[in-house]
Design a protein around this motif. Sequence first.
Motif, PDB file in Angstrom:
ATOM      1  N   THR A  35     -21.802   6.111 -31.312  1.00  0.00           N
ATOM      2  CA  THR A  35     -23.358   5.535 -30.893  1.00  0.00           C
ATOM      3  C   THR A  35     -23.418   5.508 -29.563  1.00  0.00           C
ATOM      4  N   MET A  36     -22.657   5.180 -28.616  1.00  0.00           N
ATOM      5  CA  MET A  36     -23.102   5.275 -27.375  1.00  0.00           C
ATOM      6  C   MET A  36     -23.177   6.665 -26.867  1.00  0.00           C
ATOM      7  N   TRP A  37     -22.283   7.580 -27.391  1.00  0.00           N
ATOM      8  CA  TRP A  37     -22.532   8.921 -27.108  1.00  0.00           C
ATOM      9  C   TRP A  37     -23.915   9.539 -27.585  1.00  0.00           C
ATOM     10  N   ARG A  38     -24.315   9.150 -28.707  1.00  0.00           N
ATOM     11  CA  ARG A  38     -25.528   9.636 -29.278  1.00  0.00           C
ATOM     12  C   ARG A  38     -26.849   9.134 -28.335  1.00  0.00           C
ATOM     13  N   ASP A  39     -26.638   7.794 -28.034  1.00  0.00           N
ATOM     14  CA  ASP A  39     -27.872   7.113 -27.019  1.00  0.00           C
ATOM     15  C   ASP A  39     -27.581   8.131 -25.739  1.00  0.00           C
ATOM     16  N   LEU A  40     -26.657   8.092 -25.189  1.00  0.00           N
ATOM     17  CA  LEU A  40     -26.619   8.812 -23.742  1.00  0.00           C
ATOM     18  C   LEU A  40     -26.979  10.293 -23.852  1.00  0.00           C
ATOM     19  N   ARG A  41     -26.839  10.893 -24.934  1.00  0.00           N
ATOM     20  CA  ARG A  41     -27.295  12.410 -25.216  1.00  0.00           C
ATOM     21  C   ARG A  41     -28.752  12.210 -25.194  1.00  0.00           C
ATOM     22  N   ARG A  42     -29.415  11.018 -25.839  1.00  0.00           N
ATOM     23  CA  ARG A  42     -30.937  11.080 -25.613  1.00  0.00           C
ATOM     24  C   ARG A  42     -31.239  10.856 -24.403  1.00  0.00           C
ATOM     25  N   ALA A  43     -30.832  10.374 -23.483  1.00  0.00           N
ATOM     26  CA  ALA A  43     -30.920   9.905 -22.230  1.00  0.00           C
ATOM     27  C   ALA A  43     -30.478  11.148 -21.191  1.00  0.00           C
ATOM     28  N   ASN A  44     -30.397  12.210 -21.850  1.00  0.00           N
ATOM     29  CA  ASN A  44     -30.037  13.600 -21.425  1.00  0.00           C
ATOM     30  C   ASN A  44     -28.841  13.566 -20.311  1.00  0.00           C
ATOM     31  N   ILE A  45     -27.789  12.795 -20.701  1.00  0.00           N
ATOM     32  CA  ILE A  45     -26.551  13.005 -20.158  1.00  0.00           C
ATOM     33  C   ILE A  45     -25.558  14.008 -20.991  1.00  0.00           C
ATOM     34  N   PRO A  46     -25.181  15.180 -20.192  1.00  0.00           N
ATOM     35  CA  PRO A  46     -24.801  16.176 -21.082  1.00  0.00           C
ATOM     36  C   PRO A  46     -23.276  15.734 -21.613  1.00  0.00           C
ATOM     37  N   ASP A  47     -23.022  16.509 -22.821  1.00  0.00           N
ATOM     38  CA  ASP A  47     -21.799  16.285 -23.597  1.00  0.00           C
ATOM     39  C   ASP A  47     -20.470  16.413 -22.694  1.00  0.00           C
ATOM     40  N   ALA A  48     -20.579  17.527 -21.674  1.00  0.00           N
ATOM     41  CA  ALA A  48     -19.528  17.764 -20.896  1.00  0.00           C
ATOM     42  C   ALA A  48     -19.056  16.555 -20.041  1.00  0.00           C
ATOM     43  N   ALA A  49     -19.947  15.374 -19.719  1.00  0.00           N
ATOM     44  CA  ALA A  49     -20.102  14.709 -18.713  1.00  0.00           C
ATOM     45  C   ALA A  49     -19.354  13.316 -19.575  1.00  0.00           C
ATOM     46  N   LEU A 102      -1.639   4.043 -28.418  1.00  0.00           N
ATOM     47  CA  LEU A 102      -1.682   4.638 -27.318  1.00  0.00           C
ATOM     48  C   LEU A 102      -1.798   6.040 -27.531  1.00  0.00           C
ATOM     49  N   GLY A 103      -0.781   6.937 -28.325  1.00  0.00           N
ATOM     50  CA  GLY A 103      -1.138   8.206 -28.321  1.00  0.00           C
ATOM     51  C   GLY A 103      -0.652   9.149 -27.148  1.00  0.00           C
ATOM     52  N   PRO A 104      -1.028  10.509 -27.321  1.00  0.00           N
ATOM     53  CA  PRO A 104      -0.355  11.495 -26.568  1.00  0.00           C
ATOM     54  C   PRO A 104      -1.569  11.584 -24.882  1.00  0.00           C
ATOM     55  N   ARG A 105      -1.220  11.744 -24.008  1.00  0.00           N
ATOM     56  CA  ARG A 105      -2.025  11.961 -23.159  1.00  0.00           C
ATOM     57  C   ARG A 105      -3.032  13.101 -23.191  1.00  0.00           C
ATOM     58  N   GLU A 106      -4.371  12.618 -22.797  1.00  0.00           N
ATOM     59  CA  GLU A 106      -5.588  13.604 -22.834  1.00  0.00           C
ATOM     60  C   GLU A 106      -6.235  13.406 -21.438  1.00  0.00           C
ATOM     61  N   PRO A 107      -5.495  14.133 -20.253  1.00  0.00           N
ATOM     62  CA  PRO A 107      -6.118  13.862 -19.034  1.00  0.00           C
ATOM     63  C   PRO A 107      -7.625  14.174 -19.126  1.00  0.00           C
ATOM     64  N   ILE A 108      -8.597  13.357 -18.524  1.00  0.00           N
ATOM     65  CA  ILE A 108     -10.131  13.815 -18.244  1.00  0.00           C
ATOM     66  C   ILE A 108     -10.145  14.893 -17.272  1.00  0.00           C
ATOM     67  N   ARG A 109     -10.722  16.032 -17.597  1.00  0.00           N
ATOM     68  CA  ARG A 109     -10.845  17.024 -16.672  1.00  0.00           C
ATOM     69  C   ARG A 109     -12.575  17.058 -16.019  1.00  0.00           C
ATOM     70  N   LEU A 110     -12.715  16.880 -14.788  1.00  0.00           N
ATOM     71  CA  LEU A 110     -13.905  16.880 -14.296  1.00  0.00           C
ATOM     72  C   LEU A 110     -14.422  18.098 -13.869  1.00  0.00           C
ATOM     73  N   ALA A 111     -15.856  18.507 -14.345  1.00  0.00           N
ATOM     74  CA  ALA A 111     -16.396  19.580 -14.127  1.00  0.00           C
ATOM     75  C   ALA A 111     -16.215  19.822 -12.546  1.00  0.00           C
ATOM     76  N   GLY A 112     -16.029  21.168 -12.376  1.00  0.00           N
ATOM     77  CA  GLY A 112     -15.882  21.544 -10.827  1.00  0.00           C
ATOM     78  C   GLY A 112     -14.457  21.439 -10.289  1.00  0.00           C
ATOM     79  N   ASP A 113     -13.601  20.701 -11.063  1.00  0.00           N
ATOM     80  CA  ASP A 113     -12.113  20.631 -10.526  1.00  0.00           C
ATOM     81  C   ASP A 113     -11.386  21.890 -11.085  1.00  0.00           C
TER      82      ASP A 113
END
Length: 225
Positions: free
Chosen positions: A109-123, A213-224
Amino acid sequence: MAPRRARGWLKRATLLGAVLLLVAAGLVLAANLWVLARTRDRIQEDLLLCPPAPIGIVFGTSYWSRDGERNPHYAARLHAAARLMRLHRVRHLLLSGDNRTRYYNEPVTMWRDLRRANIPDAAMTLDYAGFSTFDTLVRAHEVFGVDRALLITQDWHLPRALYLALAAGIDARGCVAPSSPVAGEWRLRVREWLARVAMLGDLYLWHRQPHFLGPREPIRLAGDG
């Protein structure tokens, strides 16, 4: 003699109850003062003055309020998150919330609303197992590899969230999501006072663990690299 003894027992029980109530109130007050003192300097009420961080953590909450209207706390968190992205205070958003059933999914739900606010999926990264503030912050560090972050939520929620983030190993600051007072908000604030006490028990007495908890899934920032 029997009625006199009964009155004596009643008086002692009443006195004991009053003493226990005072002790409990003292513990609640002391715990809250401790948490507030430890986190006060890490909270910024003006979004324009929030320090930059690589990750902004957005805490899920219900889209709807009890009266059937859009939850103003939800709207305020999403508005603040989108604005912090536009101000380049954060580079990526971790959207963490409850997804216990197929019919209730706070992160999406948050993702959909932020997409409508032009926040890109990759972010944006979605955490579907943020069943509580505790779970969100432990998972942010242990699963998503977050070491430094801005926490985006209401002022009454930030002290507990910040305390948990620091305990989890995250160098965190809090950005207040500005929202107008709503009817019944005092209940949330009272509940938060009690939740801070429970949090200290979780951390130092019964050593609570995340629901999942589950396995590690480190966030990779754009440009790194």
